[in-house]
Design a protein around this motif. Structure first.
Motif, PDB file in Angstrom:
ATOM      1  N   ALA A 140      53.121  41.195  32.523  1.00  0.00           N
ATOM      2  CA  ALA A 140      52.674  42.107  31.471  1.00  0.00           C
ATOM      3  C   ALA A 140      51.329  41.669  30.911  1.00  0.00           C
ATOM      4  CB  ALA A 140      53.719  42.177  30.362  1.00  0.00           C
ATOM      5  N   VAL A 141      51.164  40.384  30.666  1.00  0.00           N
ATOM      6  CA  VAL A 141      49.896  39.859  30.152  1.00  0.00           C
ATOM      7  C   VAL A 141      48.786  40.068  31.165  1.00  0.00           C
ATOM      8  CG1 VAL A 141      48.691  37.739  29.487  1.00  0.00           C
ATOM      9  CG2 VAL A 141      51.006  38.174  28.640  1.00  0.00           C
ATOM     10  N   CYS A 142      49.070  39.772  32.427  1.00  0.00           N
ATOM     11  CA  CYS A 142      48.064  39.880  33.482  1.00  0.00           C
ATOM     12  C   CYS A 142      47.588  41.319  33.633  1.00  0.00           C
ATOM     13  CB  CYS A 142      48.641  39.367  34.798  1.00  0.00           C
ATOM     14  SG  CYS A 142      47.432  39.213  36.134  1.00  0.00           S
ATOM     15  N   ASN A 143      48.515  42.254  33.644  1.00  0.00           N
ATOM     16  CA  ASN A 143      48.150  43.659  33.819  1.00  0.00           C
ATOM     17  C   ASN A 143      47.321  44.186  32.656  1.00  0.00           C
ATOM     18  OD1 ASN A 143      49.554  43.586  36.199  1.00  0.00           O
ATOM     19  ND2 ASN A 143      51.308  44.748  35.455  1.00  0.00           N
ATOM     20  N   ARG A 144      47.437  43.554  31.497  1.00  0.00           N
ATOM     21  CA  ARG A 144      46.692  44.002  30.315  1.00  0.00           C
ATOM     22  C   ARG A 144      45.298  43.370  30.236  1.00  0.00           C
ATOM     23  NH1 ARG A 144      43.786  45.319  27.061  1.00  0.00           N
ATOM     24  NH2 ARG A 144      44.086  45.949  24.870  1.00  0.00           N
ATOM     25  N   HIS A 145      45.176  42.119  30.675  1.00  0.00           N
ATOM     26  CA  HIS A 145      43.964  41.370  30.355  1.00  0.00           C
ATOM     27  C   HIS A 145      43.101  40.972  31.562  1.00  0.00           C
ATOM     28  CE1 HIS A 145      44.741  40.930  26.066  1.00  0.00           C
ATOM     29  NE2 HIS A 145      46.011  40.680  26.354  1.00  0.00           N
ATOM     30  N   CYS A 153      45.262  39.158  43.710  1.00  0.00           N
ATOM     31  CA  CYS A 153      45.389  37.773  44.165  1.00  0.00           C
ATOM     32  C   CYS A 153      46.711  37.165  43.696  1.00  0.00           C
ATOM     33  CB  CYS A 153      44.223  36.933  43.658  1.00  0.00           C
ATOM     34  SG  CYS A 153      42.632  37.271  44.434  1.00  0.00           S
ATOM     35  N   ARG A 154      47.039  37.378  42.418  1.00  0.00           N
ATOM     36  CA  ARG A 154      48.302  36.859  41.886  1.00  0.00           C
ATOM     37  C   ARG A 154      49.493  37.415  42.650  1.00  0.00           C
ATOM     38  NH1 ARG A 154      51.724  39.565  38.942  1.00  0.00           N
ATOM     39  NH2 ARG A 154      50.172  41.129  38.339  1.00  0.00           N
ATOM     40  N   SER A 159      53.931  36.699  46.402  1.00  0.00           N
ATOM     41  CA  SER A 159      54.658  37.226  47.560  1.00  0.00           C
ATOM     42  C   SER A 159      54.716  36.195  48.677  1.00  0.00           C
ATOM     43  CB  SER A 159      53.994  38.511  48.057  1.00  0.00           C
ATOM     44  OG  SER A 159      54.073  39.538  47.083  1.00  0.00           O
ATOM     45  N   LEU A 160      53.603  35.524  48.943  1.00  0.00           N
ATOM     46  CA  LEU A 160      53.579  34.513  50.004  1.00  0.00           C
ATOM     47  C   LEU A 160      54.514  33.359  49.697  1.00  0.00           C
ATOM     48  CD1 LEU A 160      49.799  34.261  50.943  1.00  0.00           C
ATOM     49  CD2 LEU A 160      51.611  35.412  52.201  1.00  0.00           C
ATOM     50  N   ASP A 161      54.590  32.968  48.426  1.00  0.00           N
ATOM     51  CA  ASP A 161      55.504  31.887  48.046  1.00  0.00           C
ATOM     52  C   ASP A 161      56.945  32.228  48.380  1.00  0.00           C
ATOM     53  OD1 ASP A 161      53.435  30.380  47.051  1.00  0.00           O
ATOM     54  OD2 ASP A 161      53.862  30.783  44.943  1.00  0.00           O
ATOM     55  N   ARG A 162      57.257  33.518  48.406  1.00  0.00           N
ATOM     56  CA  ARG A 162      58.631  33.956  48.630  1.00  0.00           C
ATOM     57  C   ARG A 162      58.904  34.339  50.079  1.00  0.00           C
ATOM     58  NH1 ARG A 162      57.007  33.758  43.938  1.00  0.00           N
ATOM     59  NH2 ARG A 162      58.373  33.692  42.108  1.00  0.00           N
ATOM     60  N   LEU A 163      57.907  34.187  50.928  1.00  0.00           N
ATOM     61  CA  LEU A 163      58.076  34.480  52.348  1.00  0.00           C
ATOM     62  C   LEU A 163      57.920  33.240  53.227  1.00  0.00           C
ATOM     63  CD1 LEU A 163      56.250  37.855  53.130  1.00  0.00           C
ATOM     64  CD2 LEU A 163      58.689  37.363  53.245  1.00  0.00           C
ATOM     65  N   CYS A 219      43.667  34.633  38.360  1.00  0.00           N
ATOM     66  CA  CYS A 219      43.688  34.197  36.962  1.00  0.00           C
ATOM     67  C   CYS A 219      44.719  33.078  36.797  1.00  0.00           C
ATOM     68  CB  CYS A 219      44.043  35.386  36.083  1.00  0.00           C
ATOM     69  SG  CYS A 219      45.509  36.278  36.655  1.00  0.00           S
ATOM     70  N   GLU A 220      44.886  32.619  35.544  1.00  0.00           N
ATOM     71  CA  GLU A 220      45.824  31.530  35.286  1.00  0.00           C
ATOM     72  C   GLU A 220      47.275  31.944  35.430  1.00  0.00           C
ATOM     73  OE1 GLU A 220      45.226  32.611  30.704  1.00  0.00           O
ATOM     74  OE2 GLU A 220      43.967  32.854  32.475  1.00  0.00           O
ATOM     75  N   CYS A 221      47.536  33.255  35.506  1.00  0.00           N
ATOM     76  CA  CYS A 221      48.915  33.749  35.468  1.00  0.00           C
ATOM     77  C   CYS A 221      49.750  33.240  36.639  1.00  0.00           C
ATOM     78  CB  CYS A 221      48.919  35.277  35.431  1.00  0.00           C
ATOM     79  SG  CYS A 221      48.137  35.948  33.948  1.00  0.00           S
ATOM     80  N   TYR A 222      49.144  33.155  37.818  1.00  0.00           N
ATOM     81  CA  TYR A 222      49.893  32.659  38.972  1.00  0.00           C
ATOM     82  C   TYR A 222      50.373  31.232  38.734  1.00  0.00           C
ATOM     83  CZ  TYR A 222      50.838  30.509  43.468  1.00  0.00           C
ATOM     84  OH  TYR A 222      51.421  29.795  44.484  1.00  0.00           O
ATOM     85  N   ALA A 223      49.466  30.365  38.252  1.00  0.00           N
ATOM     86  CA  ALA A 223      49.821  28.959  38.046  1.00  0.00           C
ATOM     87  C   ALA A 223      50.887  28.810  36.966  1.00  0.00           C
ATOM     88  CB  ALA A 223      48.581  28.154  37.681  1.00  0.00           C
ATOM     89  N   VAL A 224      50.828  29.629  35.924  1.00  0.00           N
ATOM     90  CA  VAL A 224      51.831  29.571  34.860  1.00  0.00           C
ATOM     91  C   VAL A 224      53.220  29.850  35.429  1.00  0.00           C
ATOM     92  CG1 VAL A 224      52.674  30.703  32.762  1.00  0.00           C
ATOM     93  CG2 VAL A 224      50.244  30.151  32.995  1.00  0.00           C
ATOM     94  N   VAL A 225      53.318  30.904  36.235  1.00  0.00           N
ATOM     95  CA  VAL A 225      54.612  31.276  36.821  1.00  0.00           C
ATOM     96  C   VAL A 225      55.099  30.206  37.790  1.00  0.00           C
ATOM     97  CG1 VAL A 225      55.791  32.954  38.290  1.00  0.00           C
ATOM     98  CG2 VAL A 225      54.198  33.741  36.530  1.00  0.00           C
TER      99      VAL A 225
END
Length: 239
Positions: A140-145, A153-154, A159-163, A219-225
């Protein structure tokens, strides 16, 4: 001869205590999960939970006019159907297979019996749920900002992490539906990544050529997750 499907190919199942996995194994049904299959619709009581192994499932919020946007992805790290054991039995989201593959499903009653014992399985599933909520919140944060390039990229990295591979079978139209944007925007963003030498896109196939480059561009969102999943569900944890 093809080997029998192994529940431990799903990381969450692999983290179960041995006795819980032994109890579930006869009830875990191997299933094909073809592209576009809907595992559940909004408001429908869940009859099964799903454990993807080589597939990816998108959790989508669907608007009254039919428009949709992705709120999370689930692959070999997790389970589809957390509302069953969180007490709601249904959810306002739709679960759609976004990358074809295989998995296992388990009847709702078997899941609830084990969860209600309030032992290690309950704690493992609650940790997973916390990680999934983090992914939803960060989406939600990523899609807004953040820019569409960064969002793409995120999404590719998650997706790659899960495949566990470097290739996704995915049309631009489906990506647009997932991200809740126009197809032209995805075409432009994918073109940027391709010209930068990060991906190769051709007729529904996306091959990641430079994963490190994607990680630098997102962005930082991938690393946070990712940090939250690694913290809550470290590989090798017996649950």
């Amino acid at each position: 001869m093809a080997s029998a499907p192994d529940p431990r190919d799903n990381h969450l199942l692999a983290m179960l205590p041995d006795d819980a996995l032994a109890s579930w194994s006869p009830q875990l049904e191997p299933v094909d999960m073809p592209l576009g299959q809907v595992l559940y619709e909004p408001g429908v009581r869940l009859s099964h939970v799903y454990f993807p192994t080589t597939s990816i499932v998108s959790l989508l919020y669907v608007m009254e006019d039919g428009a949709s946007a992705e709120i999370a992805v689930v692959g070999n790290e997790g389970i589809v159907g957390i509302s069953l054991f969180m007490g709601g039995e249904s959810t306002p989201s739709r679960a759609l297979v976004q990358s074809a593959g295989k998995g296992f499903r388990l009847e709702a009653a078997a899941m609830l019996r084990e969860f209600n014992r309030a032992g290690p399985v309950l704690h493992l599933l609650l940790r997973y749920t916390q990680a999934l909520i983090t992914q939803m919140s960060q989406t939600a944060v990523c899609n807004r900002h953040h820019s569409l390039d960064q969002q793409l990229c995120r999404w590719l990295l998650l997706s790659l992490d899960r495949l566990g591979g470097s290739e996704l079978v995915m049309t631009q139209e489906l990506i647009a539906n997932m991200l809740g944007v126009r197809r032209e925007g995805v075409t432009e963003a994918a073109g940027h990544l391709q010209r930068a030498g990060l991906i190769h896109y051709r007729r529904g196939h996306i091959t990641v050529l430079d994963r490190a480059g994607l990680e630098r561009r997102t962005c930082e969102c991938y690393a946070v997750v990712k940090r939250e999943y690694d913290r809550l569900l470290p590989q090798g944890d017996p649950g």
